[in-house]
Design an enzyme around this catalytic site. Structure first.
Site: not given
Ligand code: NAP
Length: 304
Positions: A132, A135-136
């Site tokens: 993701c 997200c990261d």
């Protein structure tokens, strides 16, 4: 035990829209979600094809759909369905927190990320490997990252990581991308390099990911690339495990089979969204959720 007209399994776009339609029909419904509402849609960097929004992040779009659904019913997050049974004409749903009896069930459990299945993958998840970029991605600003895959997700990850200042490279097993043309054009325009005809063979590091061995299938050579992060986007696997125990048919890919009314082969059990396969788009999931809820409503009314 709590009694409902409909239990909706999964709070992605399909489940949330089913909730809106069920609520508007006056049905007593509940949505059970093992994680957080929004599903995979949450991690779409930008959605450019949802009618009414020229451009909106997946997170914002799903927040709006979730807020809308919350106006009609409870959405239980972090509540995982562990068992579904048919008993005395009811569908019994057991979660990690509660038990529910319902007249009908809508399965809208979506899909999960497919893993590469190569040495090092499990070891470095969360230590350099991610599925993701939303997200990261920020952890890798200014660093070398590799995106694996050739579909829409891989293309979107690559573009997002490039946008936020990562040094991105893609690796794809064939010599052309599967991603939609507008994404391919953007990748070309941004000058994101692609290593063609190559697969990841091994992922190496110590505490964190440090390098990856890729194998060029055409030239029959291996190369080791030093990278700080790797984003894997090699497709999805349907989360259809609720289907089997109640006799719902799935296809060879594990996707739940439905008719045009989103009915499965089991009376009062419906499915909607990515778990049914087909065109995986937020708009399609929403539409299937709406149809599933209306079908459940009609079937309940017919039997009253
Ligand atoms: P996908 O479309 O199935 O693409 C998966 C990619 O990974 C393909 O390029 C495939 O290669 C490659 N691949 C599969 N297994 C591999 C392996 N073991 N090693 C290396 N490469 C492998 O999956 P996705 O991109 O995750 O998208 C999932 C669904 O969501 C699709 O239906 C997609 O259209 C949809 N989606 C849509 C949007 C959008 O509309 N903007 C955004 C994201 C996702 P091959 O090409 O050789 O098969």
């Amino acid at each position: 035990m709590e009694q409902y007209d409909i239990v909706i399994a999964g709070a992605g776009p399909a489940g949330l829209t089913a909730g809106i339609y069920a609520g508007r029909e006056g049905l007593k419904a509940i949505i059970l979600e093992k994680a957080l509402k929004g599903g995979m849609g949450n991690v779409a960097p930008l959605v450019l094809n949802f009618p009414g929004f020229k451009s909106i992040t997946g997170l914002e779009l799903l927040k709006r759909i979730g807020d809308h659904a919350s106006g009609y019913m409870d959405i239980k997050e972090s509540e995982e369905i562990q068992k579904v049974e048919k008993m005395d004409g009811k569908i019994m749903v057991t979660t990690n927190k509660n038990e529910y009896a319902a007249k009908s069930l809508i399965i809208s459990t979506g899909t999960k990320y497919r893993e590469l299945g190569v040495p090092g993958e499990q070891e470095f998840i969360g230590k350099g490997i991610s599925y993701c970029s939303i997200c990261d991605g920020m952890f890798f600003r200014g660093k070398e990252v590799l995106v694996v895959g050739g579909g829409n997700s891989a293309a979107e990850h690559a573009l997002h990581l490039n946008d936020i200042g990562c040094k991105v490279k893609m690796v794809h097993r064939r010599d052309e991308l599967r991603a939609q043309k507008y994404l391919q054009d953007k990748i070309k325009k941004e000058g994101i390099p692609i290593v063609w005809n190559s697969v990841v063979k091994e992922i190496k590091g110590d505490t964190f990911l440090k390098s990856v061995v890729i194998y060029d299938r055409v030239r029959d050579v291996e190369e080791e690339l030093d990278i700080a992060g790797m984003f894997i986007a090699v497709g999805e696997i349907p989360s259809s495990q609720l289907a089997g125990p109640i006799g719902v048919e799935i296809d060879r890919g594990g996707y739940i089979i439905t008719d045009k009314d989103q009915k499965t082969n089991v009376p009062h059990v419906y499915a909607a969204g990515d778990v049914t396969g087909g065109l995986k788009q937020i708009i399609v999931a929403c539409a299937e959720g709406a149809v599933a809820a209306e079908s459940a409503y009609n079937d309940i009314k017919m039997e009253e």
